[in-house]
Design a protein around this motif. Sequence first.
Motif, short mmCIF file in Angstrom:
data_model
loop_
_atom_site.label_atom_id
_atom_site.label_comp_id
_atom_site.label_asym_id
_atom_site.label_seq_id
_atom_site.Cartn_x
_atom_site.Cartn_y
_atom_site.Cartn_z
N ARG A 1 0.85 -1.20 0.00
CA ARG A 1 0.00 0.00 0.00
C ARG A 1 0.89 1.24 0.00
NH1 ARG A 1 -5.34 -0.79 1.57
NH2 ARG A 1 -5.42 1.26 2.54
N VAL A 2 0.69 2.09 -1.00
CA VAL A 2 1.52 3.28 -1.18
C VAL A 2 0.63 4.51 -1.28
CG1 VAL A 2 3.27 4.40 -2.60
CG2 VAL A 2 3.25 1.91 -2.41
N VAL A 3 0.89 5.50 -0.44
CA VAL A 3 0.23 6.79 -0.56
C VAL A 3 1.13 7.66 -1.43
CG1 VAL A 3 -0.39 8.91 0.68
CG2 VAL A 3 -1.02 6.67 1.62
N ILE A 4 0.54 8.23 -2.47
CA ILE A 4 1.26 9.14 -3.37
C ILE A 4 0.65 10.53 -3.17
CG2 ILE A 4 1.74 9.73 -5.77
CD1 ILE A 4 3.19 7.23 -4.92
N ALA B 1 1.51 3.51 -12.74
CA ALA B 1 2.51 2.45 -12.94
C ALA B 1 2.60 1.55 -11.72
CB ALA B 1 3.88 3.06 -13.26
N LEU B 2 2.58 2.12 -10.53
CA LEU B 2 2.63 1.32 -9.31
C LEU B 2 1.36 0.48 -9.18
CD1 LEU B 2 4.15 3.95 -6.84
CD2 LEU B 2 5.31 1.97 -7.85
N ARG B 3 0.22 1.08 -9.50
CA ARG B 3 -1.04 0.33 -9.47
C ARG B 3 -1.01 -0.83 -10.46
NH1 ARG B 3 -5.58 2.90 -12.62
NH2 ARG B 3 -4.29 1.89 -14.16
N ASP B 4 -0.55 -0.56 -11.67
CA ASP B 4 -0.49 -1.60 -12.70
C ASP B 4 0.48 -2.71 -12.34
OD1 ASP B 4 -2.37 -0.14 -14.08
OD2 ASP B 4 -0.97 0.59 -15.63
N ALA B 5 1.44 -2.39 -11.46
CA ALA B 5 2.41 -3.39 -10.99
C ALA B 5 1.85 -4.20 -9.82
CB ALA B 5 3.71 -2.70 -10.60
N THR C 1 9.30 4.85 -15.37
CA THR C 1 8.33 4.23 -14.48
C THR C 1 8.79 2.81 -14.14
OG1 THR C 1 6.97 3.57 -16.37
CG2 THR C 1 6.35 5.60 -15.20
N GLN C 2 9.46 2.15 -15.06
CA GLN C 2 9.96 0.80 -14.79
C GLN C 2 10.98 0.82 -13.65
OE1 GLN C 2 8.75 -2.01 -15.99
NE2 GLN C 2 10.11 -3.16 -14.67
N SER C 3 11.88 1.81 -13.65
CA SER C 3 12.88 1.87 -12.57
C SER C 3 12.21 2.16 -11.23
CB SER C 3 13.96 2.91 -12.88
OG SER C 3 13.44 4.23 -12.84
N ILE C 4 11.16 2.96 -11.23
CA ILE C 4 10.44 3.27 -10.00
C ILE C 4 9.73 2.01 -9.49
CG2 ILE C 4 8.57 4.64 -8.99
CD1 ILE C 4 9.38 6.84 -11.10
N VAL C 5 9.06 1.29 -10.39
CA VAL C 5 8.36 0.06 -10.01
C VAL C 5 9.35 -0.97 -9.48
CG1 VAL C 5 7.11 -1.93 -10.95
CG2 VAL C 5 6.37 0.39 -11.50
N GLU C 6 10.47 -1.15 -10.16
CA GLU C 6 11.47 -2.12 -9.71
C GLU C 6 12.00 -1.76 -8.33
OE1 GLU C 6 14.38 -2.38 -12.84
OE2 GLU C 6 12.96 -3.40 -14.19
N TRP C 7 12.29 -0.49 -8.11
CA TRP C 7 12.77 -0.07 -6.80
C TRP C 7 11.71 -0.33 -5.74
CZ3 TRP C 7 11.03 3.24 -3.11
CH2 TRP C 7 11.90 3.46 -2.04
N ALA C 8 10.47 0.03 -6.04
CA ALA C 8 9.38 -0.16 -5.07
C ALA C 8 9.20 -1.64 -4.73
CB ALA C 8 8.08 0.43 -5.62
N ARG C 9 9.25 -2.50 -5.73
CA ARG C 9 9.11 -3.94 -5.47
C ARG C 9 10.22 -4.46 -4.57
NH1 ARG C 9 7.49 -5.82 -11.52
NH2 ARG C 9 5.22 -5.74 -11.24
N GLU C 10 11.42 -3.92 -4.76
CA GLU C 10 12.57 -4.39 -4.01
C GLU C 10 12.62 -3.83 -2.58
OE1 GLU C 10 17.43 -4.07 -4.26
OE2 GLU C 10 16.28 -4.12 -6.12
#
Length: 134
Positions: free
Chosen positions: A6-9, A27-31, A118-127
């Motif tokens: 869960r991420v608040v933006i 992008a985060l939602r789609d991930a 957006t891919q780098s942001i998603v990858e960082w968030a997942r990690e």
Amino acid sequence: MSARTRVVIAKPGLDGHDRGVKIVARALRDAGMEVIYTGLHQTPEQIVETAIQEDADAVGLSVLSGAHMTLFRKVIELLAERGADDILVFGGGIIPDDDLPELERLGVRKIFTPGATTQSIVEWAREHIAPAHA
């Protein structure tokens, strides 16, 4: 069933430019993350209250106004005051490279500057963002 991250933006302050933050939120939602977008002109107090109420794992701030040092500091201080300093803080925007070390010292986990994908942001968030209720 595993818990969703869960991420608040949020868009703190007077900055009215929200196209980029909406793209990141999508992008985060789609991930597969649950994203709560607070909208424009949020105060640090409103952002922290939302993060706590929503049981967020992270708060992402988008700052293009030049007030990044004040806004990030205040959000981190308020999270600590509320006993919610386990909520990871990251962000992006127009932030000079010279300010990055101080933001890191304050506790900001990652800053994405213009050109970040957006891919780098998603990858960082997942990690780096783990659901607290996993």
